[in-house]
Design a protein around this motif. Structure first.
Motif, PDB file in Angstrom:
ATOM      1  N   PRO A  34      42.916  37.048 -41.415  1.00  0.00           N
ATOM      2  CA  PRO A  34      41.744  37.373 -40.595  1.00  0.00           C
ATOM      3  C   PRO A  34      40.472  36.825 -41.234  1.00  0.00           C
ATOM      4  CG  PRO A  34      43.136  39.305 -40.959  1.00  0.00           C
ATOM      5  CD  PRO A  34      43.601  38.245 -41.908  1.00  0.00           C
ATOM      6  N   THR A  73      36.291  41.081 -41.726  1.00  0.00           N
ATOM      7  CA  THR A  73      36.870  41.736 -40.551  1.00  0.00           C
ATOM      8  C   THR A  73      37.035  43.230 -40.817  1.00  0.00           C
ATOM      9  OG1 THR A  73      38.061  39.756 -39.864  1.00  0.00           O
ATOM     10  CG2 THR A  73      38.883  41.861 -39.037  1.00  0.00           C
ATOM     11  N   ALA A  90      41.698  44.608 -37.498  1.00  0.00           N
ATOM     12  CA  ALA A  90      42.527  43.556 -36.920  1.00  0.00           C
ATOM     13  C   ALA A  90      43.777  44.175 -36.302  1.00  0.00           C
ATOM     14  CB  ALA A  90      42.926  42.530 -37.982  1.00  0.00           C
ATOM     15  N   HIS A 135      50.113  41.420 -33.039  1.00  0.00           N
ATOM     16  CA  HIS A 135      51.049  41.576 -31.920  1.00  0.00           C
ATOM     17  C   HIS A 135      52.327  40.841 -32.304  1.00  0.00           C
ATOM     18  CE1 HIS A 135      52.827  40.552 -27.979  1.00  0.00           C
ATOM     19  NE2 HIS A 135      52.191  41.623 -27.504  1.00  0.00           N
ATOM     20  N   ARG A 163      50.827  37.072 -32.937  1.00  0.00           N
ATOM     21  CA  ARG A 163      49.426  36.835 -32.567  1.00  0.00           C
ATOM     22  C   ARG A 163      48.571  37.856 -33.300  1.00  0.00           C
ATOM     23  NH1 ARG A 163      51.444  36.649 -27.184  1.00  0.00           N
ATOM     24  NH2 ARG A 163      50.417  38.609 -26.646  1.00  0.00           N
ATOM     25  N   SER A 196      44.393  39.412 -33.644  1.00  0.00           N
ATOM     26  CA  SER A 196      43.018  39.472 -33.136  1.00  0.00           C
ATOM     27  C   SER A 196      42.161  40.227 -34.146  1.00  0.00           C
ATOM     28  CB  SER A 196      42.981  40.184 -31.781  1.00  0.00           C
ATOM     29  OG  SER A 196      41.652  40.273 -31.312  1.00  0.00           O
ATOM     30  N   PRO A 197      41.124  39.577 -34.714  1.00  0.00           N
ATOM     31  CA  PRO A 197      40.763  38.165 -34.534  1.00  0.00           C
ATOM     32  C   PRO A 197      41.797  37.256 -35.191  1.00  0.00           C
ATOM     33  CG  PRO A 197      39.422  39.160 -36.248  1.00  0.00           C
ATOM     34  CD  PRO A 197      40.209  40.277 -35.648  1.00  0.00           C
ATOM     35  N   GLU A 198      41.897  36.036 -34.680  1.00  0.00           N
ATOM     36  CA  GLU A 198      42.989  35.166 -35.094  1.00  0.00           C
ATOM     37  C   GLU A 198      42.730  34.406 -36.385  1.00  0.00           C
ATOM     38  OE1 GLU A 198      41.743  31.375 -32.265  1.00  0.00           O
ATOM     39  OE2 GLU A 198      43.625  32.410 -31.954  1.00  0.00           O
TER      40      GLU A 198
END
Length: 274
Positions: free
Chosen positions: A13, A17, A20, A23, A255, A257-259
Protein backbone atom coordinates in the motif's frame (compact mmCIF):
# COMPACT_ATOMS: atom_id res chain seq x y z
CA UNK A 1 -3.77 -36.77 -9.81
CA UNK A 2 -2.66 -35.27 -6.50
CA UNK A 3 -1.36 -31.71 -6.92
CA UNK A 4 0.53 -29.71 -4.30
CA UNK A 5 0.48 -25.93 -4.69
CA UNK A 6 2.35 -23.04 -3.07
CA UNK A 7 1.76 -19.48 -4.30
CA UNK A 8 3.12 -16.24 -2.83
CA UNK A 9 1.93 -12.76 -3.79
CA UNK A 10 2.77 -9.34 -2.43
CA UNK A 11 1.15 -5.92 -2.47
CA UNK A 12 2.54 -2.71 -0.95
CA UNK A 13 0.00 0.00 0.00
CA UNK A 14 1.11 3.62 -0.46
CA UNK A 15 3.13 5.10 2.39
CA UNK A 16 0.94 6.64 5.06
CA UNK A 17 -2.12 4.48 4.27
CA UNK A 18 -4.43 4.45 7.28
CA UNK A 19 -6.62 1.58 6.14
CA UNK A 20 -6.34 -0.98 3.35
CA UNK A 21 -8.60 -3.81 2.17
CA UNK A 22 -7.43 -6.92 0.36
CA UNK A 23 -9.89 -8.85 -1.85
CA UNK A 24 -8.75 -12.47 -2.21
CA UNK A 25 -9.98 -15.01 -4.75
CA UNK A 26 -7.49 -17.65 -3.71
CA UNK A 27 -9.63 -20.55 -2.52
CA UNK A 28 -10.65 -23.38 -4.87
CA UNK A 29 -13.90 -25.27 -4.43
CA UNK A 30 -14.76 -28.95 -4.57
CA UNK A 31 -16.42 -30.06 -7.78
CA UNK A 32 -16.71 -32.79 -10.36
CA UNK A 33 -13.09 -32.36 -11.46
CA UNK A 34 -11.37 -31.80 -8.11
CA UNK A 35 -11.46 -32.38 -4.36
CA UNK A 36 -9.59 -30.02 -2.05
CA UNK A 37 -7.74 -32.11 0.54
CA UNK A 38 -6.25 -29.16 2.39
CA UNK A 39 -5.93 -25.44 1.75
CA UNK A 40 -4.46 -22.54 3.68
CA UNK A 41 -4.25 -18.80 3.03
CA UNK A 42 -1.83 -16.86 5.22
CA UNK A 43 -1.71 -13.07 5.52
CA UNK A 44 -1.89 -10.72 8.51
CA UNK A 45 -5.54 -10.26 9.53
CA UNK A 46 -6.84 -13.41 7.79
CA UNK A 47 -8.38 -14.73 11.05
CA UNK A 48 -10.82 -11.81 11.06
CA UNK A 49 -11.52 -11.82 7.32
CA UNK A 50 -15.06 -11.56 5.98
CA UNK A 51 -15.81 -14.70 3.96
CA UNK A 52 -18.63 -14.91 1.42
CA UNK A 53 -19.57 -16.08 -2.08
CA UNK A 54 -19.65 -13.47 -4.82
CA UNK A 55 -22.05 -13.19 -7.77
CA UNK A 56 -20.03 -15.74 -9.74
CA UNK A 57 -19.99 -18.36 -6.97
CA UNK A 58 -16.39 -17.75 -5.91
CA UNK A 59 -15.24 -17.96 -2.31
CA UNK A 60 -14.07 -14.45 -1.35
CA UNK A 61 -12.01 -13.29 1.62
CA UNK A 62 -11.93 -9.59 2.53
CA UNK A 63 -8.98 -8.78 4.78
CA UNK A 64 -8.68 -5.42 6.55
CA UNK A 65 -5.27 -3.89 7.25
CA UNK A 66 -4.96 -1.03 9.75
CA UNK A 67 -1.98 1.28 9.11
CA UNK A 68 -0.13 -1.23 6.94
CA UNK A 69 3.61 -0.72 6.62
CA UNK A 70 5.66 -2.21 3.82
CA UNK A 71 4.75 -5.22 1.67
CA UNK A 72 1.79 -7.43 2.61
CA UNK A 73 2.65 -11.00 1.63
CA UNK A 74 -0.06 -13.58 0.93
CA UNK A 75 0.99 -17.23 1.02
CA UNK A 76 -1.32 -19.89 -0.38
CA UNK A 77 -0.64 -23.59 0.05
CA UNK A 78 -2.66 -26.74 -0.36
CA UNK A 79 -3.26 -30.14 -1.90
CA UNK A 80 -5.94 -30.88 -4.50
CA UNK A 81 -6.95 -34.26 -5.90
CA UNK A 82 -8.00 -33.91 -9.55
CA UNK A 83 -9.89 -36.11 -12.00
CA UNK A 84 -9.69 -35.91 -15.79
CA UNK A 85 -13.20 -35.24 -17.11
CA UNK A 86 -11.99 -34.10 -20.54
CA UNK A 87 -12.82 -30.53 -19.58
CA UNK A 88 -16.43 -31.18 -18.55
CA UNK A 89 -17.22 -29.36 -15.31
CA UNK A 90 -20.98 -29.81 -15.73
CA UNK A 91 -23.71 -27.87 -14.00
CA UNK A 92 -22.74 -26.41 -10.63
CA UNK A 93 -25.40 -26.32 -7.94
CA UNK A 94 -26.34 -22.87 -6.66
CA UNK A 95 -24.73 -20.93 -9.52
CA UNK A 96 -26.47 -18.08 -11.33
CA UNK A 97 -28.00 -18.72 -14.73
CA UNK A 98 -25.40 -19.20 -17.50
CA UNK A 99 -26.79 -16.16 -19.35
CA UNK A 100 -24.90 -14.01 -16.82
CA UNK A 101 -21.77 -14.83 -18.81
CA UNK A 102 -23.06 -13.53 -22.15
CA UNK A 103 -22.23 -9.91 -21.33
CA UNK A 104 -19.46 -8.40 -23.43
CA UNK A 105 -16.83 -6.47 -21.47
CA UNK A 106 -14.11 -4.15 -22.80
CA UNK A 107 -11.58 -6.99 -22.54
CA UNK A 108 -13.77 -9.44 -24.48
CA UNK A 109 -14.59 -7.37 -27.55
CA UNK A 110 -13.41 -9.17 -30.69
CA UNK A 111 -13.44 -8.67 -34.43
CA UNK A 112 -16.29 -10.23 -36.39
CA UNK A 113 -13.68 -11.97 -38.54
CA UNK A 114 -12.91 -14.28 -35.62
CA UNK A 115 -16.37 -15.80 -35.34
CA UNK A 116 -18.26 -14.98 -38.57
CA UNK A 117 -17.57 -18.42 -40.10
CA UNK A 118 -19.41 -20.06 -37.18
CA UNK A 119 -22.58 -17.99 -37.46
CA UNK A 120 -25.55 -20.15 -38.40
CA UNK A 121 -23.49 -23.34 -38.07
CA UNK A 122 -25.51 -26.56 -37.92
CA UNK A 123 -22.74 -28.31 -35.99
CA UNK A 124 -23.16 -29.28 -32.37
CA UNK A 125 -22.28 -26.44 -29.98
CA UNK A 126 -19.38 -28.43 -28.52
CA UNK A 127 -17.90 -28.86 -32.00
CA UNK A 128 -18.26 -25.13 -32.68
CA UNK A 129 -16.42 -24.34 -29.44
CA UNK A 130 -13.54 -26.66 -30.28
CA UNK A 131 -13.29 -25.04 -33.70
CA UNK A 132 -13.38 -21.58 -32.11
CA UNK A 133 -10.49 -22.51 -29.80
CA UNK A 134 -8.46 -23.63 -32.81
CA UNK A 135 -9.39 -20.41 -34.64
CA UNK A 136 -8.18 -18.32 -31.69
CA UNK A 137 -4.90 -20.22 -31.70
CA UNK A 138 -4.43 -19.66 -35.41
CA UNK A 139 -5.28 -15.97 -35.12
CA UNK A 140 -2.82 -15.27 -32.32
CA UNK A 141 -0.11 -17.60 -33.54
CA UNK A 142 -0.23 -20.40 -30.98
CA UNK A 143 1.93 -23.35 -32.03
CA UNK A 144 -0.39 -26.34 -31.67
CA UNK A 145 2.34 -28.82 -32.63
CA UNK A 146 5.25 -27.86 -30.40
CA UNK A 147 5.03 -27.31 -26.66
CA UNK A 148 4.38 -23.75 -25.58
CA UNK A 149 7.21 -22.42 -23.40
CA UNK A 150 5.22 -19.69 -21.72
CA UNK A 151 5.34 -19.34 -17.97
CA UNK A 152 2.42 -17.64 -16.26
CA UNK A 153 2.62 -14.63 -13.97
CA UNK A 154 -0.35 -13.24 -12.06
CA UNK A 155 -1.58 -11.68 -15.30
CA UNK A 156 -0.59 -14.59 -17.51
CA UNK A 157 1.89 -12.38 -19.33
CA UNK A 158 5.37 -13.57 -18.36
CA UNK A 159 7.29 -14.96 -21.30
CA UNK A 160 9.96 -17.63 -20.96
CA UNK A 161 11.28 -17.02 -24.46
CA UNK A 162 13.36 -13.93 -25.19
CA UNK A 163 12.14 -11.74 -28.04
CA UNK A 164 14.17 -9.49 -30.27
CA UNK A 165 13.12 -5.86 -30.34
CA UNK A 166 11.49 -6.15 -33.77
CA UNK A 167 9.54 -9.34 -33.00
CA UNK A 168 5.96 -9.24 -31.78
CA UNK A 169 5.65 -10.80 -28.34
CA UNK A 170 3.66 -14.05 -28.26
CA UNK A 171 0.06 -13.76 -27.14
CA UNK A 172 -0.40 -14.23 -23.41
CA UNK A 173 -2.75 -16.81 -21.96
CA UNK A 174 -5.08 -14.00 -20.85
CA UNK A 175 -5.28 -12.53 -24.37
CA UNK A 176 -6.11 -15.92 -25.82
CA UNK A 177 -8.80 -16.56 -23.21
CA UNK A 178 -10.39 -13.14 -23.71
CA UNK A 179 -10.51 -13.71 -27.46
CA UNK A 180 -12.13 -17.14 -27.03
CA UNK A 181 -14.68 -15.75 -24.57
CA UNK A 182 -15.48 -12.81 -26.86
CA UNK A 183 -16.01 -15.10 -29.84
CA UNK A 184 -18.27 -17.43 -27.87
CA UNK A 185 -20.39 -14.57 -26.48
CA UNK A 186 -20.71 -13.06 -29.94
CA UNK A 187 -22.22 -16.42 -30.95
CA UNK A 188 -24.67 -16.13 -28.02
CA UNK A 189 -22.83 -18.81 -26.03
CA UNK A 190 -22.16 -18.13 -22.32
CA UNK A 191 -18.42 -18.14 -21.60
CA UNK A 192 -16.30 -17.16 -18.63
CA UNK A 193 -12.72 -16.54 -17.50
CA UNK A 194 -11.16 -19.17 -15.20
CA UNK A 195 -8.13 -18.83 -12.94
CA UNK A 196 -6.21 -21.67 -11.38
CA UNK A 197 -3.04 -23.70 -11.61
CA UNK A 198 -1.54 -26.18 -14.05
CA UNK A 199 1.04 -28.90 -13.53
CA UNK A 200 3.49 -30.03 -16.18
CA UNK A 201 3.08 -33.35 -17.94
CA UNK A 202 5.49 -36.10 -16.89
CA UNK A 203 8.79 -35.33 -18.63
CA UNK A 204 7.08 -32.25 -20.06
CA UNK A 205 8.00 -28.57 -20.25
CA UNK A 206 8.73 -27.31 -16.74
CA UNK A 207 8.24 -23.73 -17.92
CA UNK A 208 4.50 -24.29 -17.93
CA UNK A 209 4.04 -24.88 -14.22
CA UNK A 210 2.14 -22.55 -11.95
CA UNK A 211 -0.64 -20.03 -12.06
CA UNK A 212 -2.68 -20.31 -15.25
CA UNK A 213 -5.87 -19.07 -16.89
CA UNK A 214 -8.33 -20.65 -19.32
CA UNK A 215 -12.00 -20.42 -20.32
CA UNK A 216 -15.24 -22.29 -19.78
CA UNK A 217 -18.19 -22.21 -22.18
CA UNK A 218 -21.70 -23.50 -21.62
CA UNK A 219 -23.03 -26.44 -23.59
CA UNK A 220 -26.74 -27.16 -23.22
CA UNK A 221 -26.08 -30.90 -22.98
CA UNK A 222 -22.82 -31.11 -21.02
CA UNK A 223 -23.02 -27.95 -18.92
CA UNK A 224 -19.79 -25.98 -18.40
CA UNK A 225 -16.83 -27.22 -20.45
CA UNK A 226 -13.27 -25.93 -20.14
CA UNK A 227 -11.10 -24.76 -23.06
CA UNK A 228 -7.42 -23.87 -22.71
CA UNK A 229 -6.51 -21.79 -25.79
CA UNK A 230 -2.83 -21.55 -24.85
CA UNK A 231 -2.38 -25.32 -24.67
CA UNK A 232 -5.11 -25.95 -27.28
CA UNK A 233 -6.71 -28.63 -25.11
CA UNK A 234 -9.63 -29.08 -22.76
CA UNK A 235 -8.39 -28.91 -19.16
CA UNK A 236 -7.25 -32.24 -17.76
CA UNK A 237 -6.29 -33.57 -14.34
CA UNK A 238 -3.27 -31.25 -14.57
CA UNK A 239 -5.57 -28.24 -14.04
CA UNK A 240 -6.85 -26.94 -10.69
CA UNK A 241 -9.83 -24.53 -10.90
CA UNK A 242 -9.84 -21.59 -8.49
CA UNK A 243 -12.18 -18.75 -9.54
CA UNK A 244 -14.33 -17.57 -12.46
CA UNK A 245 -15.49 -14.20 -13.75
CA UNK A 246 -16.61 -12.22 -16.77
CA UNK A 247 -12.96 -11.52 -17.59
CA UNK A 248 -9.56 -11.24 -15.94
CA UNK A 249 -10.48 -8.09 -14.00
CA UNK A 250 -13.39 -9.76 -12.20
CA UNK A 251 -11.46 -12.94 -11.33
CA UNK A 252 -8.01 -11.66 -10.39
CA UNK A 253 -6.61 -13.54 -7.37
CA UNK A 254 -5.62 -10.47 -5.34
CA UNK A 255 -6.86 -6.90 -5.39
CA UNK A 256 -6.05 -4.22 -2.86
CA UNK A 257 -7.52 -0.80 -2.11
CA UNK A 258 -5.58 1.42 -2.27
CA UNK A 259 -3.64 -0.58 -4.81
CA UNK A 260 -0.22 1.07 -4.45
CA UNK A 261 2.22 -0.22 -7.07
CA UNK A 262 0.13 -3.29 -7.87
CA UNK A 263 0.51 -6.98 -7.11
CA UNK A 264 3.83 -8.80 -7.38
CA UNK A 265 4.10 -12.56 -7.73
CA UNK A 266 6.92 -13.73 -5.49
CA UNK A 267 6.81 -17.43 -6.33
CA UNK A 268 4.58 -20.21 -7.66
CA UNK A 269 5.24 -23.92 -7.38
CA UNK A 270 2.99 -26.76 -8.51
CA UNK A 271 4.01 -30.38 -8.05
CA UNK A 272 1.99 -33.43 -9.06
CA UNK A 273 1.96 -37.12 -8.37
CA UNK A 274 -0.18 -39.83 -9.97
Amino acid sequence: MRITIRHQLSVTPPAGTAHAVMHLLLTPSNGSTQTVEEWNVEVPGIDNAAVFSDAYGNSVQLVNQEKPEGPLVVTVSGIVQTTDKHGVVGRISGENVPALFKRITPLTKVSVTLYSKFRGSKDLRIDVLHALMARVGETLGVDTEAGQSQSQSSSGSSQSQSQSSDEAAPATASELVHMFIGGARALDIPARFVTGYVAAEPDGDDDLIGYHVWAEAYDEVLGWVGFDPLLQICPSDRHVRMAVGLDELSSTPLRASPEGDGVEVLSVSVASEA
